[in-house]
Design a protein around this motif. Sequence first.
Motif, PDB file in Angstrom:
ATOM      1  N   PRO A  20     -19.167 -15.218  12.693  1.00 50.30           N
ATOM      2  CA  PRO A  20     -17.918 -15.509  13.404  1.00 50.30           C
ATOM      3  C   PRO A  20     -16.774 -14.596  13.011  1.00 50.30           C
ATOM      4  CG  PRO A  20     -18.412 -17.210  11.763  1.00 50.30           C
ATOM      5  CD  PRO A  20     -19.643 -16.362  11.900  1.00 50.30           C
ATOM      6  N   LEU A  21     -16.790 -14.078  11.792  1.00 47.59           N
ATOM      7  CA  LEU A  21     -15.711 -13.186  11.377  1.00 47.59           C
ATOM      8  C   LEU A  21     -15.732 -11.881  12.142  1.00 47.59           C
ATOM      9  CD1 LEU A  21     -15.674 -13.645   7.494  1.00 47.59           C
ATOM     10  CD2 LEU A  21     -14.011 -14.484   9.132  1.00 47.59           C
ATOM     11  N   PHE A  22     -16.905 -11.539  12.684  1.00 49.38           N
ATOM     12  CA  PHE A  22     -17.027 -10.270  13.369  1.00 49.38           C
ATOM     13  C   PHE A  22     -16.576 -10.346  14.834  1.00 49.38           C
ATOM     14  CE2 PHE A  22     -20.873  -9.267  10.486  1.00 49.38           C
ATOM     15  CZ  PHE A  22     -20.004  -9.143   9.412  1.00 49.38           C
ATOM     16  N   ALA A  23     -16.363 -11.557  15.330  1.00 45.39           N
ATOM     17  CA  ALA A  23     -15.984 -11.720  16.720  1.00 45.39           C
ATOM     18  C   ALA A  23     -14.486 -11.550  16.891  1.00 45.39           C
ATOM     19  CB  ALA A  23     -16.413 -13.113  17.191  1.00 45.39           C
ATOM     20  N   HIS A  24     -14.032 -11.516  18.149  1.00 46.13           N
ATOM     21  CA  HIS A  24     -12.598 -11.515  18.407  1.00 46.13           C
ATOM     22  C   HIS A  24     -11.983 -12.765  17.802  1.00 46.13           C
ATOM     23  CE1 HIS A  24     -12.637  -8.166  21.229  1.00 46.13           C
ATOM     24  NE2 HIS A  24     -13.766  -8.649  21.701  1.00 46.13           N
ATOM     25  N   SER A  25     -10.945 -12.602  17.013  1.00 49.69           N
ATOM     26  CA  SER A  25     -10.316 -13.782  16.442  1.00 49.69           C
ATOM     27  C   SER A  25      -8.846 -13.517  16.202  1.00 49.69           C
ATOM     28  CB  SER A  25     -10.984 -14.152  15.114  1.00 49.69           C
ATOM     29  OG  SER A  25     -10.888 -13.099  14.203  1.00 49.69           O
ATOM     30  N   PRO A  26      -7.951 -14.400  16.570  1.00 45.73           N
ATOM     31  CA  PRO A  26      -6.528 -14.229  16.296  1.00 45.73           C
ATOM     32  C   PRO A  26      -6.257 -14.427  14.826  1.00 45.73           C
ATOM     33  CG  PRO A  26      -6.921 -16.388  17.275  1.00 45.73           C
ATOM     34  CD  PRO A  26      -8.234 -15.653  17.311  1.00 45.73           C
ATOM     35  N   VAL A  27      -5.515 -13.540  14.242  1.00 55.34           N
ATOM     36  CA  VAL A  27      -5.186 -13.662  12.820  1.00 55.34           C
ATOM     37  C   VAL A  27      -3.679 -13.718  12.607  1.00 55.34           C
ATOM     38  CG1 VAL A  27      -7.295 -12.547  12.075  1.00 55.34           C
ATOM     39  CG2 VAL A  27      -5.284 -11.150  12.547  1.00 55.34           C
ATOM     40  N   GLY A  28      -2.986 -14.070  13.617  1.00 51.29           N
ATOM     41  CA  GLY A  28      -1.556 -14.160  13.463  1.00 51.29           C
ATOM     42  C   GLY A  28      -0.857 -13.445  14.585  1.00 51.29           C
ATOM     43  N   GLN A  29       0.429 -13.654  14.701  1.00 52.81           N
ATOM     44  CA  GLN A  29       1.213 -13.017  15.732  1.00 52.81           C
ATOM     45  C   GLN A  29       2.338 -12.256  15.085  1.00 52.81           C
ATOM     46  OE1 GLN A  29       2.289 -16.353  18.201  1.00 52.81           O
ATOM     47  NE2 GLN A  29       0.464 -16.115  19.465  1.00 52.81           N
ATOM     48  N   ALA A  30       2.694 -11.133  15.673  1.00 51.43           N
ATOM     49  CA  ALA A  30       3.757 -10.313  15.111  1.00 51.43           C
ATOM     50  C   ALA A  30       4.450  -9.592  16.243  1.00 51.43           C
ATOM     51  CB  ALA A  30       3.188  -9.299  14.117  1.00 51.43           C
ATOM     52  N   PRO A  31       5.733  -9.340  16.138  1.00 54.13           N
ATOM     53  CA  PRO A  31       6.454  -8.614  17.180  1.00 54.13           C
ATOM     54  C   PRO A  31       6.010  -7.173  17.213  1.00 54.13           C
ATOM     55  CG  PRO A  31       7.856  -8.963  15.266  1.00 54.13           C
ATOM     56  CD  PRO A  31       6.612  -9.758  15.028  1.00 54.13           C
ATOM     57  N   SER A 131     -20.597  -1.732   7.841  1.00 54.15           N
ATOM     58  CA  SER A 131     -19.833  -2.586   6.919  1.00 54.15           C
ATOM     59  C   SER A 131     -18.551  -1.891   6.454  1.00 54.15           C
ATOM     60  CB  SER A 131     -20.697  -2.981   5.716  1.00 54.15           C
ATOM     61  OG  SER A 131     -21.187  -1.834   5.038  1.00 54.15           O
ATOM     62  N   TYR A 132     -18.625  -0.590   6.251  1.00 46.89           N
ATOM     63  CA  TYR A 132     -17.433   0.186   5.869  1.00 46.89           C
ATOM     64  C   TYR A 132     -16.397   0.126   6.988  1.00 46.89           C
ATOM     65  CZ  TYR A 132     -14.706   4.297   4.335  1.00 46.89           C
ATOM     66  OH  TYR A 132     -13.711   5.152   3.929  1.00 46.89           O
ATOM     67  N   GLY A 133     -16.853   0.332   8.225  1.00 43.97           N
ATOM     68  CA  GLY A 133     -15.938   0.272   9.354  1.00 43.97           C
ATOM     69  C   GLY A 133     -15.364  -1.112   9.565  1.00 43.97           C
ATOM     70  N   TRP A 134     -16.208  -2.155   9.362  1.00 47.34           N
ATOM     71  CA  TRP A 134     -15.714  -3.517   9.541  1.00 47.34           C
ATOM     72  C   TRP A 134     -14.640  -3.863   8.524  1.00 47.34           C
ATOM     73  CZ3 TRP A 134     -15.741  -8.016   6.576  1.00 47.34           C
ATOM     74  CH2 TRP A 134     -15.353  -9.175   7.265  1.00 47.34           C
ATOM     75  N   MET A 135     -14.853  -3.487   7.263  1.00 48.51           N
ATOM     76  CA  MET A 135     -13.856  -3.789   6.240  1.00 48.51           C
ATOM     77  C   MET A 135     -12.555  -3.012   6.483  1.00 48.51           C
ATOM     78  SD  MET A 135     -12.786  -5.448   3.696  1.00 48.51           S
ATOM     79  CE  MET A 135     -14.223  -6.404   3.228  1.00 48.51           C
ATOM     80  N   LYS A 136     -12.677  -1.768   6.974  1.00 46.61           N
ATOM     81  CA  LYS A 136     -11.459  -1.019   7.307  1.00 46.61           C
ATOM     82  C   LYS A 136     -10.674  -1.742   8.401  1.00 46.61           C
ATOM     83  CE  LYS A 136     -13.165   3.094   8.131  1.00 46.61           C
ATOM     84  NZ  LYS A 136     -13.134   4.551   8.471  1.00 46.61           N
ATOM     85  N   LYS A 137     -11.384  -2.311   9.367  1.00 48.43           N
ATOM     86  CA  LYS A 137     -10.696  -3.070  10.415  1.00 48.43           C
ATOM     87  C   LYS A 137     -10.021  -4.302   9.833  1.00 48.43           C
ATOM     88  CE  LYS A 137     -13.034  -1.910  14.686  1.00 48.43           C
ATOM     89  NZ  LYS A 137     -13.695  -2.470  15.887  1.00 48.43           N
ATOM     90  N   LEU A 138     -10.726  -4.974   8.929  1.00 45.27           N
ATOM     91  CA  LEU A 138     -10.162  -6.162   8.302  1.00 45.27           C
ATOM     92  C   LEU A 138      -8.882  -5.807   7.541  1.00 45.27           C
ATOM     93  CD1 LEU A 138     -10.847  -9.211   7.928  1.00 45.27           C
ATOM     94  CD2 LEU A 138     -11.860  -8.581   5.731  1.00 45.27           C
ATOM     95  N   LEU A 139      -8.861  -4.626   6.959  1.00 45.77           N
ATOM     96  CA  LEU A 139      -7.686  -4.160   6.212  1.00 45.77           C
ATOM     97  C   LEU A 139      -6.662  -3.451   7.107  1.00 45.77           C
ATOM     98  CD1 LEU A 139      -9.486  -2.754   3.017  1.00 45.77           C
ATOM     99  CD2 LEU A 139      -8.265  -4.930   3.260  1.00 45.77           C
ATOM    100  N   PRO A 153      -3.589   4.183   3.034  1.00 45.22           N
ATOM    101  CA  PRO A 153      -3.607   4.040   1.569  1.00 45.22           C
ATOM    102  C   PRO A 153      -5.013   4.207   1.004  1.00 45.22           C
ATOM    103  CG  PRO A 153      -2.295   2.301   2.580  1.00 45.22           C
ATOM    104  CD  PRO A 153      -2.988   3.008   3.709  1.00 45.22           C
ATOM    105  N   VAL A 154      -5.113   4.927  -0.100  1.00 42.05           N
ATOM    106  CA  VAL A 154      -6.416   5.229  -0.691  1.00 42.05           C
ATOM    107  C   VAL A 154      -7.169   3.959  -1.064  1.00 42.05           C
ATOM    108  CG1 VAL A 154      -7.594   6.362  -2.620  1.00 42.05           C
ATOM    109  CG2 VAL A 154      -5.618   7.457  -1.549  1.00 42.05           C
ATOM    110  N   TRP A 155      -6.457   2.945  -1.550  1.00 45.55           N
ATOM    111  CA  TRP A 155      -7.135   1.736  -2.021  1.00 45.55           C
ATOM    112  C   TRP A 155      -7.925   1.061  -0.909  1.00 45.55           C
ATOM    113  CZ3 TRP A 155      -6.392  -3.116  -0.027  1.00 45.55           C
ATOM    114  CH2 TRP A 155      -5.234  -3.347   0.721  1.00 45.55           C
ATOM    115  N   LYS A 156      -7.502   1.218   0.330  1.00 45.45           N
ATOM    116  CA  LYS A 156      -8.228   0.590   1.438  1.00 45.45           C
ATOM    117  C   LYS A 156      -9.593   1.246   1.627  1.00 45.45           C
ATOM    118  CE  LYS A 156      -4.250  -1.172   3.985  1.00 45.45           C
ATOM    119  NZ  LYS A 156      -3.618  -1.344   5.309  1.00 45.45           N
ATOM    120  N   TYR A 157      -9.672   2.546   1.420  1.00 47.78           N
ATOM    121  CA  TYR A 157     -10.964   3.233   1.486  1.00 47.78           C
ATOM    122  C   TYR A 157     -11.875   2.789   0.338  1.00 47.78           C
ATOM    123  CZ  TYR A 157      -9.115   6.536   4.960  1.00 47.78           C
ATOM    124  OH  TYR A 157      -8.600   7.128   6.094  1.00 47.78           O
TER     125      TYR A 157
END
Length: 349
Positions: A20-31, A131-139, A153-157
């Motif tokens: 389910p984490l890999f599907a479309h999911s709202p994680v908040g709203q921002a202007p 998995s690398y691409g998915w985590m980059k999206k999560l970040l 930022p380097v830490w995200k890689y």
Amino acid sequence: AVEQWSEEPFLSKPCEAFFPLFAHSPVGQAPRAMASQAEAPAAVEAAEATGRLSSGARNLLAGSISGVACKVVEYPFDTVKVLQQTMGSQYSGALDCLATTYRGGGILAFYRGIASPLVGAMAENATLFVSYGWMKKLLKVDEDAATLANPVPVWKYLVSGAFSGVCVASVLTPVELIKCRLQVQAGAAAAGQAAVGQTYSGSLDCAMQIIRKEGVRGLWRGNVACLAREIPGNVAWFGTYEMALRGIQVARGYGKKSDVPLAYTALAGSAAGVCYWAIPFPADTVKSKLQTDPRFAGRAFDDVFRTVVREDGVRGLYRGVGITAARAAPAHAALFFAYEVVDRQLQRI
């Protein structure tokens, strides 16, 4: 105005029920703060509307193909590395091991057991890049919007690399177990010795014998050692690759990562491959011992580590590192070059 943050699918729709984490999911709203942020969802929608492949699908395909390119280049070197790690006392060095193996079975001796690793390389690299691409999206890494003035930022890689290492270890352990046992068997035959333990006719026979003797769990023998190699190894691998490309950007004045010519990806991949193996190599030695030496069956990682140091010294942990670094440079240059070529072509479909 507000908008829901959404991502293009990491995996296909049937997989969303299980992940389910890999599907479309709202994680908040921002202007909307920047025009580039507003353009990203629109670009995703446009890509989906035209039937273009998602980034997850591209990572899957490009990773699989790049795995084949890498394995064909590196496998002969890997055979020598495993033989040095497990039968090091039989050879005076890498060149002696190379010559002895060739005399015993010709060029095919270096590719003994490649069937399992070839399939494994496709699964390994697909898992790594997805998995690398998915985590980059999560970040929330947006490499299309990133520039030299506003880089990722380097830490995200590094975090993304560590996550990919955890994911890939479960795929790699059984593949490398079969590979190492077949390589040791071939090395013993080339040296005119009886193989230690059971004799296998091929990859499938090896897997079936392991399952019959140790159960399905036996295929994951050495998993802790594999994790100890893959987590720091992939932090170094992806981190070095991304930083090398950024260094090229700075040196050559390329505004974005996508502006860097493909030839430079091979150079960055070469550096990444050397770093991947140089840093966690002792863990790889322990893994090879656990998977091939009956003495270490069922023993803990740290116990085997101490035994190797006690019997062979610290030098024993690095036996075979020279040939491994030599193979890593061209093999990983081919891997990243193939990945980038395929990924860029898939983006045009």
